[in-house]
Design a protein around this motif. Structure first.
Motif, PDB file in Angstrom:
ATOM      1  N   LEU A   4       0.836  -1.201   0.000  1.00  0.00           N
ATOM      2  CA  LEU A   4       0.000   0.000   0.000  1.00  0.00           C
ATOM      3  C   LEU A   4       0.868   1.247   0.000  1.00  0.00           C
ATOM      4  O   LEU A   4       1.834   1.332   0.773  1.00  0.00           O
ATOM      5  N   VAL A   5       0.511   2.215  -0.830  1.00  0.00           N
ATOM      6  CA  VAL A   5       1.244   3.474  -0.907  1.00  0.00           C
ATOM      7  C   VAL A   5       0.244   4.625  -0.838  1.00  0.00           C
ATOM      8  O   VAL A   5      -0.606   4.765  -1.728  1.00  0.00           O
ATOM      9  N   GLU A   6       0.374   5.447   0.211  1.00  0.00           N
ATOM     10  CA  GLU A   6      -0.509   6.605   0.363  1.00  0.00           C
ATOM     11  C   GLU A   6       0.055   7.821  -0.345  1.00  0.00           C
ATOM     12  O   GLU A   6       1.272   7.949  -0.504  1.00  0.00           O
ATOM     13  N   SER A   7      -0.837   8.705  -0.738  1.00  0.00           N
ATOM     14  CA  SER A   7      -0.437   9.987  -1.323  1.00  0.00           C
ATOM     15  C   SER A   7      -1.560  10.986  -1.076  1.00  0.00           C
ATOM     16  O   SER A   7      -2.658  10.607  -0.668  1.00  0.00           O
ATOM     17  N   GLY A   8      -1.256  12.254  -1.315  1.00  0.00           N
ATOM     18  CA  GLY A   8      -2.281  13.285  -1.222  1.00  0.00           C
ATOM     19  C   GLY A   8      -2.219  14.133   0.031  1.00  0.00           C
ATOM     20  O   GLY A   8      -3.003  15.078   0.183  1.00  0.00           O
ATOM     21  N   GLY A   9      -1.305  13.803   0.947  1.00  0.00           N
ATOM     22  CA  GLY A   9      -1.189  14.613   2.137  1.00  0.00           C
ATOM     23  C   GLY A   9      -0.607  15.984   1.819  1.00  0.00           C
ATOM     24  O   GLY A   9      -0.147  16.243   0.711  1.00  0.00           O
ATOM     25  N   GLY A  10      -0.646  16.857   2.808  1.00  0.00           N
ATOM     26  CA  GLY A  10      -0.102  18.191   2.616  1.00  0.00           C
ATOM     27  C   GLY A  10      -0.536  19.115   3.722  1.00  0.00           C
ATOM     28  O   GLY A  10      -1.026  18.665   4.767  1.00  0.00           O
ATOM     29  N   SER A  11      -0.351  20.403   3.482  1.00  0.00           N
ATOM     30  CA  SER A  11      -0.719  21.423   4.451  1.00  0.00           C
ATOM     31  C   SER A  11      -1.906  22.211   3.933  1.00  0.00           C
ATOM     32  O   SER A  11      -1.957  22.566   2.753  1.00  0.00           O
ATOM     33  N   VAL A  12      -2.844  22.485   4.820  1.00  0.00           N
ATOM     34  CA  VAL A  12      -4.061  23.194   4.433  1.00  0.00           C
ATOM     35  C   VAL A  12      -4.533  24.008   5.623  1.00  0.00           C
ATOM     36  O   VAL A  12      -4.239  23.665   6.779  1.00  0.00           O
ATOM     37  N   GLN A  13      -5.256  25.072   5.342  1.00  0.00           N
ATOM     38  CA  GLN A  13      -5.828  25.867   6.421  1.00  0.00           C
ATOM     39  C   GLN A  13      -7.124  25.231   6.922  1.00  0.00           C
ATOM     40  O   GLN A  13      -7.789  24.491   6.189  1.00  0.00           O
ATOM     41  N   ALA A  14      -7.465  25.557   8.136  1.00  0.00           N
ATOM     42  CA  ALA A  14      -8.710  25.055   8.718  1.00  0.00           C
ATOM     43  C   ALA A  14      -9.884  25.403   7.806  1.00  0.00           C
ATOM     44  O   ALA A  14      -9.948  26.503   7.258  1.00  0.00           O
ATOM     45  N   GLY A  16     -10.401  23.782   5.045  1.00  0.00           N
ATOM     46  CA  GLY A  16     -10.054  23.318   3.722  1.00  0.00           C
ATOM     47  C   GLY A  16     -10.286  21.832   3.544  1.00  0.00           C
ATOM     48  O   GLY A  16     -10.814  21.149   4.436  1.00  0.00           O
ATOM     49  N   SER A  17      -9.896  21.332   2.378  1.00  0.00           N
ATOM     50  CA  SER A  17     -10.119  19.931   2.020  1.00  0.00           C
ATOM     51  C   SER A  17      -8.852  19.299   1.461  1.00  0.00           C
ATOM     52  O   SER A  17      -8.011  19.991   0.869  1.00  0.00           O
ATOM     53  N   LEU A  18      -8.754  18.015   1.640  1.00  0.00           N
ATOM     54  CA  LEU A  18      -7.704  17.200   1.017  1.00  0.00           C
ATOM     55  C   LEU A  18      -8.313  15.857   0.659  1.00  0.00           C
ATOM     56  O   LEU A  18      -9.247  15.398   1.326  1.00  0.00           O
ATOM     57  N   ARG A  19      -7.760  15.220  -0.367  1.00  0.00           N
ATOM     58  CA  ARG A  19      -8.155  13.853  -0.686  1.00  0.00           C
ATOM     59  C   ARG A  19      -6.918  12.971  -0.659  1.00  0.00           C
ATOM     60  O   ARG A  19      -5.977  13.173  -1.431  1.00  0.00           O
ATOM     61  N   LEU A  20      -6.939  12.004   0.216  1.00  0.00           N
ATOM     62  CA  LEU A  20      -5.862  11.027   0.294  1.00  0.00           C
ATOM     63  C   LEU A  20      -6.187   9.837  -0.598  1.00  0.00           C
ATOM     64  O   LEU A  20      -7.353   9.449  -0.733  1.00  0.00           O
ATOM     65  N   GLY A 118       0.384   0.957   4.848  1.00  0.00           N
ATOM     66  CA  GLY A 118       1.189   1.850   4.042  1.00  0.00           C
ATOM     67  C   GLY A 118       2.198   2.583   4.910  1.00  0.00           C
ATOM     68  O   GLY A 118       2.243   2.396   6.134  1.00  0.00           O
ATOM     69  N   GLN A 119       2.989   3.440   4.268  1.00  0.00           N
ATOM     70  CA  GLN A 119       4.057   4.131   4.983  1.00  0.00           C
ATOM     71  C   GLN A 119       3.575   5.421   5.645  1.00  0.00           C
ATOM     72  O   GLN A 119       4.298   6.009   6.453  1.00  0.00           O
ATOM     73  N   GLY A 120       2.389   5.872   5.291  1.00  0.00           N
ATOM     74  CA  GLY A 120       1.820   7.064   5.903  1.00  0.00           C
ATOM     75  C   GLY A 120       2.031   8.316   5.081  1.00  0.00           C
ATOM     76  O   GLY A 120       2.989   8.422   4.307  1.00  0.00           O
ATOM     77  N   THR A 121       1.130   9.262   5.243  1.00  0.00           N
ATOM     78  CA  THR A 121       1.245  10.561   4.587  1.00  0.00           C
ATOM     79  C   THR A 121       0.839  11.645   5.587  1.00  0.00           C
ATOM     80  O   THR A 121      -0.149  11.489   6.310  1.00  0.00           O
ATOM     81  N   GLN A 122       1.617  12.711   5.625  1.00  0.00           N
ATOM     82  CA  GLN A 122       1.402  13.765   6.624  1.00  0.00           C
ATOM     83  C   GLN A 122       0.287  14.716   6.179  1.00  0.00           C
ATOM     84  O   GLN A 122       0.280  15.196   5.037  1.00  0.00           O
ATOM     85  N   VAL A 123      -0.603  14.997   7.122  1.00  0.00           N
ATOM     86  CA  VAL A 123      -1.634  16.020   6.916  1.00  0.00           C
ATOM     87  C   VAL A 123      -1.476  17.054   8.025  1.00  0.00           C
ATOM     88  O   VAL A 123      -1.467  16.713   9.205  1.00  0.00           O
ATOM     89  N   THR A 124      -1.316  18.307   7.624  1.00  0.00           N
ATOM     90  CA  THR A 124      -1.154  19.392   8.582  1.00  0.00           C
ATOM     91  C   THR A 124      -2.225  20.448   8.334  1.00  0.00           C
ATOM     92  O   THR A 124      -2.339  20.957   7.212  1.00  0.00           O
ATOM     93  N   VAL A 125      -2.993  20.748   9.374  1.00  0.00           N
ATOM     94  CA  VAL A 125      -4.063  21.732   9.260  1.00  0.00           C
ATOM     95  C   VAL A 125      -3.744  22.900  10.184  1.00  0.00           C
ATOM     96  O   VAL A 125      -3.598  22.717  11.392  1.00  0.00           O
TER      97      VAL A 125
END
Length: 127
Positions: A4-14, A16-20, A118-125
């Protein structure tokens, strides 16, 4: 063995939206129940959402219910986590996990029930 490989993480303001995305490779994915978990710094691994291999059944943690949506595309061997109305407390490393399911409707909400991660993906809000 499914990988399993995750993607789509990132930084977003409160607010907001993200799709992993979590892409699976290896043996068949279509009969695996899938889940998303997250771990914030200094905290334990928490359940977020799970989906049956048929895709018709889902279950969410109370903290994300109504804001997050788990889905899957078995033709693309991919599971998704759509995250809307993000909050600073959603900040964490997000992991997808899979396991062979007993039934097409089976759901698994405990980390110990999953065999593949999976290895994980960082999400920062940020606030």
């Amino acid at each position: 063995q499914v990988q399993l490989v995750e993607s789509g993480g990132g930084s977003v303001q409160a607010g907001g939206s993200l799709r992993l995305s979590c892409a699976a490779s290896g043996r068949t994915f279509s009969t695996d129940a899938m889940g998303w978990f997250r771990q914030a710094p200094g905290k334990e691994l928490d359940f977020v959402a799970t989906i049956s291999w048929g895709g018709g059944n889902t279950y969410y943690a109370d903290s994300v219910k109504g804001r997050f949506t788990i889905s899957r595309d078995n033709a693309k061997n991919t599971v998704y986590l759509q995250m809307n109305s993000l909050r600073p407390e959603d900040t964490a490393v997000y992991y997808c996990a899979g396991r062979n399911a007993v039934r097409a409707t089976s759901l698994y909400a405990r980390a110990a029930e999953y065999r593949t991660w999976g290895q994980g993906t960082q999400v920062t809000v940020s606030s």
